[in-house]
Design a protein around this motif. Structure first.
Motif, PDB file in Angstrom:
ATOM      1  N   ARG A 141      -4.401  -9.628  11.096  1.00  0.00           N
ATOM      2  CA  ARG A 141      -4.001  -8.232  11.242  1.00  0.00           C
ATOM      3  C   ARG A 141      -5.231  -7.377  10.991  1.00  0.00           C
ATOM      4  NH1 ARG A 141      -3.518  -6.026   6.135  1.00  0.00           N
ATOM      5  NH2 ARG A 141      -3.515  -7.586   4.501  1.00  0.00           N
TER       6      ARG A 141
ATOM      7  N   SER B  86      -6.705  -3.794   9.281  1.00  0.00           N
ATOM      8  CA  SER B  86      -6.387  -2.848   8.212  1.00  0.00           C
ATOM      9  C   SER B  86      -7.493  -1.810   8.109  1.00  0.00           C
ATOM     10  CB  SER B  86      -6.251  -3.576   6.871  1.00  0.00           C
ATOM     11  OG  SER B  86      -6.038  -2.653   5.831  1.00  0.00           O
ATOM     12  N   SER B  87      -7.085  -0.601   7.774  1.00  0.00           N
ATOM     13  CA  SER B  87      -8.058   0.442   7.437  1.00  0.00           C
ATOM     14  C   SER B  87      -7.799   0.939   6.024  1.00  0.00           C
ATOM     15  CB  SER B  87      -7.980   1.607   8.426  1.00  0.00           C
ATOM     16  OG  SER B  87      -6.770   2.320   8.230  1.00  0.00           O
ATOM     17  N   HIS B  88      -6.980   0.195   5.284  1.00  0.00           N
ATOM     18  CA  HIS B  88      -6.617   0.578   3.920  1.00  0.00           C
ATOM     19  C   HIS B  88      -6.189   2.048   3.888  1.00  0.00           C
ATOM     20  CE1 HIS B  88      -7.910  -3.260   2.270  1.00  0.00           C
ATOM     21  NE2 HIS B  88      -8.943  -3.170   3.072  1.00  0.00           N
ATOM     22  N   ASP B  89      -5.194   2.331   4.715  1.00  0.00           N
ATOM     23  CA  ASP B  89      -4.639   3.681   4.820  1.00  0.00           C
ATOM     24  C   ASP B  89      -5.693   4.719   5.182  1.00  0.00           C
ATOM     25  OD1 ASP B  89      -2.020   2.815   4.244  1.00  0.00           O
ATOM     26  OD2 ASP B  89      -2.446   2.887   2.088  1.00  0.00           O
TER      27      ASP B  89
ATOM     28  N   TRP C  62     -11.642   0.099  10.441  1.00  0.00           N
ATOM     29  CA  TRP C  62     -10.733  -1.008  10.749  1.00  0.00           C
ATOM     30  C   TRP C  62     -11.484  -2.327  10.633  1.00  0.00           C
ATOM     31  CZ3 TRP C  62      -5.680  -0.484  10.979  1.00  0.00           C
ATOM     32  CH2 TRP C  62      -5.150   0.766  11.240  1.00  0.00           C
TER      33      TRP C  62
ATOM     34  N   HIS D  66      -7.936  -8.861   8.523  1.00  0.00           N
ATOM     35  CA  HIS D  66      -7.444  -9.500   7.298  1.00  0.00           C
ATOM     36  C   HIS D  66      -6.574 -10.687   7.671  1.00  0.00           C
ATOM     37  CE1 HIS D  66      -8.030  -6.981   3.572  1.00  0.00           C
ATOM     38  NE2 HIS D  66      -8.465  -6.135   4.481  1.00  0.00           N
TER      39      HIS D  66
ATOM     40  N   ALA E 228      -1.196  -8.862   2.443  1.00  0.00           N
ATOM     41  CA  ALA E 228      -1.158  -7.407   2.296  1.00  0.00           C
ATOM     42  C   ALA E 228      -2.480  -6.917   1.730  1.00  0.00           C
ATOM     43  CB  ALA E 228      -0.011  -7.008   1.362  1.00  0.00           C
ATOM     44  N   ASP E 229      -2.721  -5.620   1.858  1.00  0.00           N
ATOM     45  CA  ASP E 229      -3.960  -5.049   1.342  1.00  0.00           C
ATOM     46  C   ASP E 229      -4.081  -5.199  -0.170  1.00  0.00           C
ATOM     47  OD1 ASP E 229      -4.664  -4.359   3.889  1.00  0.00           O
ATOM     48  OD2 ASP E 229      -4.287  -2.220   3.645  1.00  0.00           O
TER      49      ASP E 229
ATOM     50  N   TRP F 268      -6.590 -13.188  -1.464  1.00  0.00           N
ATOM     51  CA  TRP F 268      -7.564 -12.398  -0.707  1.00  0.00           C
ATOM     52  C   TRP F 268      -8.882 -13.155  -0.539  1.00  0.00           C
ATOM     53  CZ3 TRP F 268     -12.117 -10.981  -3.116  1.00  0.00           C
ATOM     54  CH2 TRP F 268     -12.991 -10.217  -2.333  1.00  0.00           C
TER      55      TRP F 268
END
Length: 196
Positions: free
Chosen positions: A103, A105-108, A113, A116, A120-121, A128
């Motif tokens: 996936r 992610s931009s960590h919100d 971007w 991962h 989840a972040d 991780w």
């Protein structure tokens, strides 16, 4: 948030290329494996490695370090591989058993971007570490078609290292280990010549 420090809304290309590079992530993996090699790895020392690679809010418990040590032991097998087929087989086992779907992610919106493989972040540190390392090692093996690193050939060292450049892979984790082994070999050879 894991392994990416927040950046301004317009990070420079240099920020993106170094902080998110496969080589940087692979080097972080090697440094963490080496820091976690000790049966009694100090959470402060492991946190210092994470901070050196841009992590913030790192406060590791002894339990988290123990879990990360288990991940490091699994990843060490990739570095110990002598050929790309063995490294790929080790990575395929790890990807199948320990990672989630790919996936972005931009960590919100706080980072550029990036991919991962963890759930989840805010996944646990060990998850991780294993997932992000598998991703980087996979891309490096794919790109170079050879194992991404090795285990130091010095009998007194167990460190892993990342293979740099396109030349023949090195045998030692550092110049210090290479020099120490070269000097020891020279002394043994001289002692054999001088023996009656």
């Amino acid at each position: 948030m894991r392994y990416i420090r927040p950046v301004s809304s317009s990070p420079t290309p240099a920020d993106r290329s170094t902080r998110h590079s496969v080589l940087t992530t692979t080097q972080r993996t090697a440094d963490l494996i080496n820091a976690l090699a000790d049966d009694h790895a100090d959470p402060t020392d492991v946190a210092a490695v994470l901070r050196a690679y841009g992590e913030t809010d790192v406060d590791l418990s002894p339990r988290e370090v123990t879990e990360m040590r288990a991940s490091a032991a699994l990843l060490r097998e990739v570095f110990a591989a002598d050929d790309p087929d063995t490294a790929a087989a080790a990575l395929n086992r790890l990807l199948h058993a320990h990672t989630g779907p790919l996936r972005l992610s931009s960590h919100d919106g706080t980072t550029p971007w990036h991919p991962h493989l963890d759930r989840a972040d805010d996944a646990p540190w060990a998850e991780w570490f294993l997932a992000s390392s598998c991703l980087a090692l996979t891309v490096l093996l794919w790109d170079r078609q050879r194992p991404p690193g090795g285990t130091c050939a010095s009998p007194s060292c167990e460190n892993v290292y990342v293979t740099q450049g396109s030349g023949p892979p090195g045998r030692y984790c550092s110049r210090r280990c290479a020099t120490r082994e070269r000097v020891a070999a020279h002394r043994r050879a001289r002692a054999e010549r001088e023996a009656p």
